[in-house]
Design a protein around this motif. Structure first.
Motif, PDB file in Angstrom:
ATOM      1  N   ILE A 127       4.380  -0.899   0.920  1.00 17.70           N
ATOM      2  CA  ILE A 127       2.932  -0.685   0.923  1.00 17.70           C
ATOM      3  C   ILE A 127       2.487   0.031   2.194  1.00 17.70           C
ATOM      4  N   HIS A 128       3.159  -0.213   3.296  1.00 16.21           N
ATOM      5  CA  HIS A 128       2.796   0.478   4.538  1.00 16.21           C
ATOM      6  C   HIS A 128       2.981   1.987   4.389  1.00 16.21           C
ATOM      7  N   HIS A 129       4.046   2.393   3.718  1.00 14.59           N
ATOM      8  CA  HIS A 129       4.309   3.820   3.504  1.00 14.59           C
ATOM      9  C   HIS A 129       3.215   4.444   2.649  1.00 14.59           C
ATOM     10  N   TYR A 130       2.948   3.857   1.498  1.00 14.31           N
ATOM     11  CA  TYR A 130       1.980   4.455   0.578  1.00 14.31           C
ATOM     12  C   TYR A 130       0.555   4.371   1.132  1.00 14.31           C
ATOM     13  N   THR A 160      -2.728   4.461  -5.831  1.00 16.56           N
ATOM     14  CA  THR A 160      -2.368   3.700  -7.024  1.00 16.56           C
ATOM     15  C   THR A 160      -1.076   2.920  -6.802  1.00 16.56           C
ATOM     16  N   ALA A 161      -0.148   3.501  -6.041  1.00 15.08           N
ATOM     17  CA  ALA A 161       1.083   2.788  -5.698  1.00 15.08           C
ATOM     18  C   ALA A 161       0.762   1.529  -4.886  1.00 15.08           C
ATOM     19  N   CYS A 162      -0.226   1.628  -3.997  1.00 17.32           N
ATOM     20  CA  CYS A 162      -0.655   0.434  -3.242  1.00 17.32           C
ATOM     21  C   CYS A 162      -1.157  -0.650  -4.189  1.00 17.32           C
ATOM     22  N   LYS A 163      -1.955  -0.246  -5.162  1.00 16.34           N
ATOM     23  CA  LYS A 163      -2.475  -1.202  -6.154  1.00 16.34           C
ATOM     24  C   LYS A 163      -1.326  -1.851  -6.919  1.00 16.34           C
ATOM     25  N   TRP A 164      -0.332  -1.042  -7.296  1.00 17.62           N
ATOM     26  CA  TRP A 164       0.838  -1.562  -8.012  1.00 17.62           C
ATOM     27  C   TRP A 164       1.560  -2.606  -7.165  1.00 17.62           C
ATOM     28  N   ILE A 165       1.791  -2.294  -5.903  1.00 15.27           N
ATOM     29  CA  ILE A 165       2.541  -3.197  -5.022  1.00 15.27           C
ATOM     30  C   ILE A 165       1.807  -4.518  -4.843  1.00 15.27           C
ATOM     31  N   LEU A 166       0.476  -4.476  -4.776  1.00 14.56           N
ATOM     32  CA  LEU A 166      -0.299  -5.707  -4.649  1.00 14.56           C
ATOM     33  C   LEU A 166      -0.241  -6.553  -5.906  1.00 14.56           C
ATOM     34  N   GLU A 167      -0.164  -5.915  -7.058  1.00 17.67           N
ATOM     35  CA  GLU A 167      -0.321  -6.626  -8.331  1.00 17.67           C
ATOM     36  C   GLU A 167       0.981  -6.886  -9.073  1.00 17.67           C
ATOM     37  N   ARG A 168       2.039  -6.148  -8.736  1.00 17.26           N
ATOM     38  CA  ARG A 168       3.290  -6.262  -9.485  1.00 17.26           C
ATOM     39  C   ARG A 168       4.428  -6.651  -8.555  1.00 17.26           C
ATOM     40  N   GLU A 169       5.430  -7.330  -9.096  1.00 17.62           N
ATOM     41  CA  GLU A 169       6.576  -7.763  -8.298  1.00 17.62           C
ATOM     42  C   GLU A 169       7.619  -6.670  -8.142  1.00 17.62           C
ATOM     43  N   GLU A 170       7.739  -5.798  -9.132  1.00 17.66           N
ATOM     44  CA  GLU A 170       8.810  -4.798  -9.123  1.00 17.66           C
ATOM     45  C   GLU A 170       8.400  -3.539  -8.370  1.00 17.66           C
ATOM     46  N   MET A 171       9.384  -2.702  -8.082  1.00 21.26           N
ATOM     47  CA  MET A 171       9.142  -1.460  -7.357  1.00 21.26           C
ATOM     48  C   MET A 171       8.176  -0.576  -8.124  1.00 21.26           C
ATOM     49  N   ASN A 221     -11.126   2.072  -2.909  1.00 19.74           N
ATOM     50  CA  ASN A 221     -11.008   0.643  -3.221  1.00 19.74           C
ATOM     51  C   ASN A 221      -9.559   0.174  -3.118  1.00 19.74           C
ATOM     52  N   CYS A 222      -8.631   1.008  -3.595  1.00 21.47           N
ATOM     53  CA  CYS A 222      -7.203   0.674  -3.482  1.00 21.47           C
ATOM     54  C   CYS A 222      -6.793   0.583  -2.018  1.00 21.47           C
ATOM     55  N   ILE A 223      -7.273   1.522  -1.214  1.00 17.61           N
ATOM     56  CA  ILE A 223      -6.948   1.530   0.212  1.00 17.61           C
ATOM     57  C   ILE A 223      -7.511   0.286   0.897  1.00 17.61           C
ATOM     58  N   ASN A 224      -8.751  -0.060   0.598  1.00 17.57           N
ATOM     59  CA  ASN A 224      -9.375  -1.232   1.214  1.00 17.57           C
ATOM     60  C   ASN A 224      -8.635  -2.515   0.856  1.00 17.57           C
ATOM     61  N   GLU A 228      -6.521  -5.101   3.408  1.00 21.00           N
ATOM     62  CA  GLU A 228      -6.848  -6.520   3.519  1.00 21.00           C
ATOM     63  C   GLU A 228      -5.657  -7.428   3.208  1.00 21.00           C
ATOM     64  N   GLN A 229      -4.787  -6.981   2.285  1.00 21.49           N
ATOM     65  CA  GLN A 229      -3.759  -7.888   1.772  1.00 21.49           C
ATOM     66  C   GLN A 229      -2.332  -7.558   2.209  1.00 21.49           C
ATOM     67  N   ARG A 230      -2.127  -6.421   2.828  1.00 20.51           N
ATOM     68  CA  ARG A 230      -0.753  -5.965   3.074  1.00 20.51           C
ATOM     69  C   ARG A 230       0.090  -6.947   3.881  1.00 20.51           C
ATOM     70  N   ASN A 231      -0.481  -7.559   4.900  1.00 16.97           N
ATOM     71  CA  ASN A 231       0.313  -8.420   5.774  1.00 16.97           C
ATOM     72  C   ASN A 231       0.660  -9.762   5.149  1.00 16.97           C
ATOM     73  N   SER A 232       0.062 -10.063   4.008  1.00 19.47           N
ATOM     74  CA  SER A 232       0.374 -11.320   3.321  1.00 19.47           C
ATOM     75  C   SER A 232       1.484 -11.157   2.292  1.00 19.47           C
ATOM     76  N   LEU A 233       1.958  -9.927   2.114  1.00 17.48           N
ATOM     77  CA  LEU A 233       2.992  -9.675   1.113  1.00 17.48           C
ATOM     78  C   LEU A 233       4.346 -10.165   1.608  1.00 17.48           C
ATOM     79  N   PRO A 234       5.234 -10.563   0.677  1.00 14.74           N
ATOM     80  CA  PRO A 234       6.562 -11.028   1.081  1.00 14.74           C
ATOM     81  C   PRO A 234       7.451  -9.874   1.510  1.00 14.74           C
ATOM     82  N   SER A 235       8.372 -10.170   2.402  1.00 12.82           N
ATOM     83  CA  SER A 235       9.338  -9.163   2.836  1.00 12.82           C
ATOM     84  C   SER A 235      10.577  -9.227   1.951  1.00 12.82           C
ATOM     85  N   SER A 236      11.577  -8.447   2.302  1.00 16.37           N
ATOM     86  CA  SER A 236      12.794  -8.370   1.501  1.00 16.37           C
ATOM     87  C   SER A 236      13.591  -9.667   1.563  1.00 16.37           C
ATOM     88  N   LYS A 237      14.276  -9.960   0.464  1.00 16.63           N
ATOM     89  CA  LYS A 237      15.200 -11.088   0.427  1.00 16.63           C
ATOM     90  C   LYS A 237      16.643 -10.591   0.324  1.00 16.63           C
TER      91      LYS A 237
END
Length: 252
Positions: A127-130, A160-171, A221-224, A228-237
């Motif tokens: 998400i940081h990249h997009y 739109t990729a940011c929106k996907w990353i926030l809402e979906r688990e897959e790449m 709206n996607c950017i905002n 707001e939510q990017r830092n709460s996302l999980p990192s790699s496992k």
């Protein structure tokens, strides 16, 4: 053009003494919204013979070449570098291994690297990249009344990729149509996106566009939301052992 591209790839393999594991389109052709004069952005992943890696000295692990008056851009990364980037969920790498346009591919390699990519996938890294790309191109849209439609699509796809990353688990998928089909986006926006894709297919990349306030609001709206939510996302496992094992298998 496909025949020419394959000829250039064969030449690179011979001259560089490498094996190309993947050669594919990226950019607008792979994303699904090319212009008639869009360049061919070919990206490769390649491997050297085993002895090449048995050295204390650092060697060049990338290739950058241009052909046909710069209309064909062929660049790529060595397998080891590619797997190091995969560990970081490098978005350009994640995109190329999903490309729908292939010129050369080792099918076993492609299947396995996609499996590993999913197990290593980091939503916060991608998400940081997009988000960075979306901000950059959106600022460009605001600077002038007329803007390149190409840059508009860069902003739209990244947001739109940011929106996907926030809402979906897959790449996020490389193909923009798959991305928007997999999200809850208002039908009027989807219809307009479709119209703009059709328009882009008929005009040159130098074409200047204006307006699209509703879609620009969607982008913002996607950017905002991403801000707001990017830092709460999980990192790699992911596990580096999986990458090491795959690397050694490809050298054997």
């Amino acid at each position: 053009m496909t025949e020419k591209i394959i000829q250039y790839l064969d030449k690179i393999e011979k001259e560089k003494e490498i094996k190309i594991l993947l050669a594919c389109e990226t950019g607008s052709r792979a994303w699904g919204f090319p212009s008639p004069d869009s360049d061919f952005d070919i990206r490769i992943i390649y491997v050297h013979k085993k002895d090449w890696y048995l050295s204390l000295s650092e060697k060049n692990d990338s290739i950058e070449l241009m052909f046909e008056n710069n209309d064909i851009d062929i660049t790529g990364w060595d397998l080891r570098k590619s797997l190091r980037l995969l560990q970081k969920s490098n978005p350009p790498l994640l995109e190329r291994i999903q490309s729908p346009i292939l010129y050369k591919s080792d099918n076993d390699f492609l299947v396995k690297i996609n499996e590993i990519a999913n197990s290593q996938y980091s939503r916060i890294a991608t998400i940081h990249h997009y988000l960075s790309m979306a901000k950059k191109f959106t600022e460009e849209l605001k600077e002038k009344e007329d803007y390149k439609l190409k840059n508009f699509f860069y902003a739209l796809r990244s947001a739109t990729a940011c929106k996907w990353i926030l809402e979906r688990e897959e790449m996020p998928p490389i193909e923009f149509q798959k991305m928007i089909d997999g999200l809850n986006i208002e039908s009027n926006l989807l219809n307009r996106i479709g119209e703009l894709i059709e328009l882009k297919a008929t005009i040159s990349e130098s074409y200047l566009h204006k307006g699209e306030n509703e879609l620009i609001s969607f982008i913002e709206n996607c950017i905002n939301s991403a801000n707001e939510q990017r830092n709460s996302l999980p990192s790699s496992k992911g596990d580096v052992k999986e990458l090491n094992s795959f690397f050694l298998k490809m050298l054997s």
